[in-house]
Write an enzyme that holds these catalytic residues in place. Structure first.
Site, PDB file in Angstrom:
ATOM      1  N   ASN A   1      35.919  17.137  29.497  1.00  0.00           N
ATOM      2  CA  ASN A   1      36.100  17.400  28.066  1.00  0.00           C
ATOM      3  C   ASN A   1      36.295  16.115  27.257  1.00  0.00           C
ATOM      4  O   ASN A   1      36.043  16.121  26.049  1.00  0.00           O
ATOM      5  CB  ASN A   1      37.322  18.323  27.904  1.00  0.00           C
ATOM      6  CG  ASN A   1      37.836  18.358  26.487  1.00  0.00           C
ATOM      7  OD1 ASN A   1      37.283  19.033  25.627  1.00  0.00           O
ATOM      8  ND2 ASN A   1      38.900  17.585  26.210  1.00  0.00           N
TER       9      ASN A   1
ATOM     10  N   TYR B   1      26.111  10.044  20.235  1.00  0.00           N
ATOM     11  CA  TYR B   1      26.843  11.276  20.580  1.00  0.00           C
ATOM     12  C   TYR B   1      25.890  12.384  21.029  1.00  0.00           C
ATOM     13  O   TYR B   1      26.093  13.032  22.051  1.00  0.00           O
ATOM     14  CB  TYR B   1      27.660  11.695  19.359  1.00  0.00           C
ATOM     15  CG  TYR B   1      28.575  12.875  19.575  1.00  0.00           C
ATOM     16  CD1 TYR B   1      29.786  12.740  20.243  1.00  0.00           C
ATOM     17  CD2 TYR B   1      28.245  14.138  19.085  1.00  0.00           C
ATOM     18  CE1 TYR B   1      30.636  13.839  20.425  1.00  0.00           C
ATOM     19  CE2 TYR B   1      29.080  15.236  19.255  1.00  0.00           C
ATOM     20  CZ  TYR B   1      30.282  15.074  19.932  1.00  0.00           C
ATOM     21  OH  TYR B   1      31.119  16.148  20.107  1.00  0.00           O
ATOM     22  N   VAL B   2      24.824  12.574  20.255  1.00  0.00           N
ATOM     23  CA  VAL B   2      23.852  13.637  20.584  1.00  0.00           C
ATOM     24  C   VAL B   2      23.205  13.352  21.945  1.00  0.00           C
ATOM     25  O   VAL B   2      23.053  14.263  22.775  1.00  0.00           O
ATOM     26  CB  VAL B   2      22.781  13.747  19.473  1.00  0.00           C
ATOM     27  CG1 VAL B   2      21.605  14.603  19.930  1.00  0.00           C
ATOM     28  CG2 VAL B   2      23.387  14.319  18.193  1.00  0.00           C
TER      29      VAL B   2
ATOM     30  N   SER C   1      45.030  15.776  26.487  1.00  0.00           N
ATOM     31  CA  SER C   1      46.210  15.462  25.664  1.00  0.00           C
ATOM     32  C   SER C   1      46.178  16.124  24.292  1.00  0.00           C
ATOM     33  O   SER C   1      47.231  16.376  23.700  1.00  0.00           O
ATOM     34  CB  SER C   1      46.350  13.940  25.500  1.00  0.00           C
ATOM     35  OG  SER C   1      45.117  13.378  25.123  1.00  0.00           O
ATOM     36  N   ARG C   2      44.967  16.384  23.785  1.00  0.00           N
ATOM     37  CA  ARG C   2      44.875  16.873  22.395  1.00  0.00           C
ATOM     38  C   ARG C   2      43.747  17.888  22.267  1.00  0.00           C
ATOM     39  O   ARG C   2      42.951  18.062  23.173  1.00  0.00           O
ATOM     40  CB  ARG C   2      44.596  15.704  21.449  1.00  0.00           C
ATOM     41  CG  ARG C   2      45.733  14.735  21.343  1.00  0.00           C
ATOM     42  CD  ARG C   2      45.450  13.627  20.359  1.00  0.00           C
ATOM     43  NE  ARG C   2      44.525  12.609  20.853  1.00  0.00           N
ATOM     44  CZ  ARG C   2      43.417  12.215  20.233  1.00  0.00           C
ATOM     45  NH1 ARG C   2      43.092  12.746  19.077  1.00  0.00           N
ATOM     46  NH2 ARG C   2      42.651  11.275  20.743  1.00  0.00           N
TER      47      ARG C   2
ATOM     48  N   GLY D   1      40.728  14.510  28.916  1.00  0.00           N
ATOM     49  CA  GLY D   1      40.990  14.657  27.483  1.00  0.00           C
ATOM     50  C   GLY D   1      41.890  15.854  27.219  1.00  0.00           C
ATOM     51  O   GLY D   1      41.734  16.555  26.215  1.00  0.00           O
TER      52      GLY D   1
ATOM     53  N   VAL E   1      38.069   7.558  31.619  1.00  0.00           N
ATOM     54  CA  VAL E   1      36.998   8.185  32.404  1.00  0.00           C
ATOM     55  C   VAL E   1      35.749   7.307  32.493  1.00  0.00           C
ATOM     56  O   VAL E   1      34.905   7.507  33.363  1.00  0.00           O
ATOM     57  CB  VAL E   1      36.618   9.592  31.862  1.00  0.00           C
ATOM     58  CG1 VAL E   1      37.784  10.548  31.968  1.00  0.00           C
ATOM     59  CG2 VAL E   1      36.078   9.529  30.436  1.00  0.00           C
TER      60      VAL E   1
ATOM     61  N   ILE F   1      34.798  22.635  15.343  1.00  0.00           N
ATOM     62  CA  ILE F   1      36.127  23.086  15.753  1.00  0.00           C
ATOM     63  C   ILE F   1      37.166  22.177  15.102  1.00  0.00           C
ATOM     64  O   ILE F   1      37.003  20.942  15.103  1.00  0.00           O
ATOM     65  CB  ILE F   1      36.281  23.007  17.302  1.00  0.00           C
ATOM     66  CG1 ILE F   1      35.101  23.672  18.022  1.00  0.00           C
ATOM     67  CG2 ILE F   1      37.625  23.601  17.738  1.00  0.00           C
ATOM     68  CD1 ILE F   1      34.962  25.166  17.843  1.00  0.00           C
TER      69      ILE F   1
ATOM     70  N   SER G   1      28.114  19.922  23.108  1.00  0.00           N
ATOM     71  CA  SER G   1      28.242  20.200  21.675  1.00  0.00           C
ATOM     72  C   SER G   1      26.954  20.857  21.221  1.00  0.00           C
ATOM     73  O   SER G   1      25.876  20.606  21.803  1.00  0.00           O
ATOM     74  CB  SER G   1      28.422  18.892  20.900  1.00  0.00           C
ATOM     75  OG  SER G   1      28.223  19.126  19.510  1.00  0.00           O
TER      76      SER G   1
ATOM     77  N   LYS H   1      25.635  14.218  24.654  1.00  0.00           N
ATOM     78  CA  LYS H   1      25.869  15.661  24.810  1.00  0.00           C
ATOM     79  C   LYS H   1      24.633  16.369  25.377  1.00  0.00           C
ATOM     80  O   LYS H   1      24.757  17.348  26.106  1.00  0.00           O
ATOM     81  CB  LYS H   1      26.281  16.273  23.461  1.00  0.00           C
ATOM     82  CG  LYS H   1      27.645  15.755  22.952  1.00  0.00           C
ATOM     83  CD  LYS H   1      28.745  16.031  23.941  1.00  0.00           C
ATOM     84  CE  LYS H   1      30.120  15.666  23.452  1.00  0.00           C
ATOM     85  NZ  LYS H   1      31.172  15.961  24.431  1.00  0.00           N
TER      86      LYS H   1
HETATM   87  P1  NAP Z   1      39.904  14.949  20.161  1.00  0.00           P
HETATM   88  O1  NAP Z   1      40.902  15.832  19.490  1.00  0.00           O
HETATM   89  O2  NAP Z   1      39.487  13.682  19.509  1.00  0.00           O
HETATM   90  O3  NAP Z   1      40.450  14.633  21.632  1.00  0.00           O
HETATM   91  C1  NAP Z   1      39.718  13.783  22.482  1.00  0.00           C
HETATM   92  C2  NAP Z   1      40.378  13.757  23.827  1.00  0.00           C
HETATM   93  O4  NAP Z   1      39.599  12.913  24.695  1.00  0.00           O
HETATM   94  C3  NAP Z   1      41.776  13.165  23.798  1.00  0.00           C
HETATM   95  O5  NAP Z   1      42.548  13.858  24.759  1.00  0.00           O
HETATM   96  C4  NAP Z   1      41.551  11.713  24.255  1.00  0.00           C
HETATM   97  O6  NAP Z   1      42.687  11.127  24.877  1.00  0.00           O
HETATM   98  C5  NAP Z   1      40.444  11.921  25.282  1.00  0.00           C
HETATM   99  N1  NAP Z   1      39.673  10.713  25.554  1.00  0.00           N
HETATM  100  C6  NAP Z   1      38.918   9.987  24.680  1.00  0.00           C
HETATM  101  N2  NAP Z   1      38.371   8.916  25.329  1.00  0.00           N
HETATM  102  C7  NAP Z   1      38.786   8.985  26.618  1.00  0.00           C
HETATM  103  C8  NAP Z   1      38.572   8.179  27.772  1.00  0.00           C
HETATM  104  N3  NAP Z   1      37.811   7.067  27.742  1.00  0.00           N
HETATM  105  N4  NAP Z   1      39.163   8.538  28.931  1.00  0.00           N
HETATM  106  C9  NAP Z   1      39.946   9.651  28.992  1.00  0.00           C
HETATM  107  N5  NAP Z   1      40.189  10.451  27.947  1.00  0.00           N
HETATM  108  C10 NAP Z   1      39.614  10.121  26.764  1.00  0.00           C
HETATM  109  O7  NAP Z   1      38.551  15.738  20.467  1.00  0.00           O
HETATM  110  P2  NAP Z   1      38.223  17.308  20.499  1.00  0.00           P
HETATM  111  O8  NAP Z   1      37.706  17.685  19.173  1.00  0.00           O
HETATM  112  O9  NAP Z   1      39.323  18.057  21.139  1.00  0.00           O
HETATM  113  O10 NAP Z   1      36.951  17.265  21.474  1.00  0.00           O
HETATM  114  C11 NAP Z   1      37.020  17.564  22.850  1.00  0.00           C
HETATM  115  C12 NAP Z   1      35.590  17.619  23.387  1.00  0.00           C
HETATM  116  O11 NAP Z   1      34.870  18.626  22.688  1.00  0.00           O
HETATM  117  C13 NAP Z   1      34.812  16.323  23.194  1.00  0.00           C
HETATM  118  O12 NAP Z   1      33.985  16.088  24.295  1.00  0.00           O
HETATM  119  C14 NAP Z   1      33.976  16.612  21.967  1.00  0.00           C
HETATM  120  O13 NAP Z   1      32.808  15.847  21.932  1.00  0.00           O
HETATM  121  C15 NAP Z   1      33.682  18.084  22.157  1.00  0.00           C
HETATM  122  N6  NAP Z   1      33.323  18.773  20.917  1.00  0.00           N
HETATM  123  C16 NAP Z   1      34.193  18.850  19.870  1.00  0.00           C
HETATM  124  C17 NAP Z   1      33.813  19.511  18.709  1.00  0.00           C
HETATM  125  C18 NAP Z   1      34.710  19.648  17.506  1.00  0.00           C
HETATM  126  O14 NAP Z   1      34.244  20.187  16.481  1.00  0.00           O
HETATM  127  N7  NAP Z   1      35.957  19.226  17.568  1.00  0.00           N
HETATM  128  C19 NAP Z   1      32.529  20.078  18.617  1.00  0.00           C
HETATM  129  C20 NAP Z   1      31.679  19.975  19.696  1.00  0.00           C
HETATM  130  C21 NAP Z   1      32.082  19.326  20.839  1.00  0.00           C
HETATM  131  P3  NAP Z   1      43.845  10.378  23.971  1.00  0.00           P
HETATM  132  O15 NAP Z   1      44.658  11.475  23.361  1.00  0.00           O
HETATM  133  O16 NAP Z   1      44.618   9.583  24.971  1.00  0.00           O
HETATM  134  O17 NAP Z   1      43.117   9.556  22.955  1.00  0.00           O
END
Ligand code: NAP
Length: 251
Positions: A93, A158-159, A17-18, A15, A67, A191, A145, A162
């Site tokens: 991630n 999700y919970v 990419s973003r 993950g 993944v 975040i 998370s 995690k």
């Molecule tokens: P995001 O901006 O939605 O990015 C998700 C990333 O995961 C993207 O790079 C996406 O790839 C990749 N992805 C999704 N499904 C996938 C798969 N099947 N195989 C490979 N890659 C996959 O999310 P984020 O907010 O950065 O979150 C990153 C991590 O932090 C996650 O595990 C999330 O649960 C955790 N988290 C986030 C927050 C928050 O507030 N943002 C809080 C707690 C935990 P593509 O770009 O190709 O779609």
């Protein structure tokens, strides 16, 4: 002066990419590591991350790898090991949400979240750890998370994924400590990324009201902790969960 030094290390960030994954990948490069990122669909974003890493004068490449598919993971890990020569750091991630109350949650929504967030981390750990064992060095960092510790309305899938990641991390830490491999969790709060952009204003305000720091976190806040955990400074930390939530869980 203490410095986070990852020079010479080869990292894999799922993950990447973003959002948080991109910040981790670029920060690792900033600290001297070469980085392979995995993405699911978004090739343009993945290429942008590669460019940002290369601007730090580090080697980078993007691999399209779902993944949740063990076949994809097996081939991708082999390709990365061939291209980079070793795997020292793995960041699990990649993550998705499919929210809904339990009574209305479809089996498909349950499975796709568990398969990506938890089984995906299991597959990557299983197939990357053998390269770490070979070199008697490894750092595994799982992005969970805060809701994996507290629970959250409408996020049973999700919970559970995690919370499961925290269990997976403890077992990884126990099984591979003797090989000089550590495994730790970072548990972010709220975040600002694409994942949280899609929440309703009401839900966002609900979270933000509870954050003691009175502001959402940034991907860099998580990347800083991931870089520390990957570095020699954290060599005595394993099986731990580090909460990075600006006090959300206390609010
Ligand atoms: P995001 O901006 O939605 O990015 C998700 C990333 O995961 C993207 O790079 C996406 O790839 C990749 N992805 C999704 N499904 C996938 C798969 N099947 N195989 C490979 N890659 C996959 O999310 P984020 O907010 O950065 O979150 C990153 C991590 O932090 C996650 O595990 C999330 O649960 C955790 N988290 C986030 C927050 C928050 O507030 N943002 C809080 C707690 C935990 P593509 O770009 O190709 O779609």
């Amino acid at each position: 002066m203490l410095k986070i030094d990852l020079s010479g290390l080869k990292a894999v960030v799922s993950g990447g990419s973003r959002g948080i994954g991109r910040a981790i990948a670029v920060t690792f490069a900033d600290c001297g590591a070469d980085v392979a990122i995995l993405y699911a669909h978004n090739k343009d974003a993945a290429e942008e991350t590669v460019k940002l890493i290369q601007e730090k004068k580090r080697k980078a490449s993007a691999f399209k790898c779902n993944v949740a598919s063990e076949d994809d993971v097996v081939h991708t890990v082999e390709d990365i090991a061939k291209e980079y020569g070793r795997i020292d750091i793995l960041v699990n991630n990649a993550g998705i949400t499919r929210d809904g109350l339990i009574m209305r949650m479809s089996h498909d929504d349950w499975e796709s979240v568990l398969n990506t967030n938890l089984t995906g981390a299991f597959f990557l750990t299983k197939h990357a750890v053998k390269y770490m064992i070979k070199n008697r060095f490894g750092r595994i960092i799982n992005i969970s998370s805060i809701v994996g510790l507290t629970g959250n309305l409408g996020q049973a899938n999700y919970v559970s994924s995690k919370a499961g990641l925290i269990g997976l991390t403890k077992v990884t830490a126990i099984e591979y400590a003797s090989r000089n491999i550590t495994a730790n969790v970072v548990a972010p709060g709220f975040i600002e990324t694409d994942m949280t952009k899609k929440l309703s204003q009401k839900v966002k305000e609900g979270f933000l009201k509870k954050v003691l720091k009175k502001a959402p976190g940034e991907p860099q806040d998580i990347a800083n902790v991931a870089a520390f955990l990957a570095s020699p400074l954290a060599s005595y930390i394993t099986g731990a969960t580090i909460i990075v939530d600006g006090g959300l869980s206390l609010g």
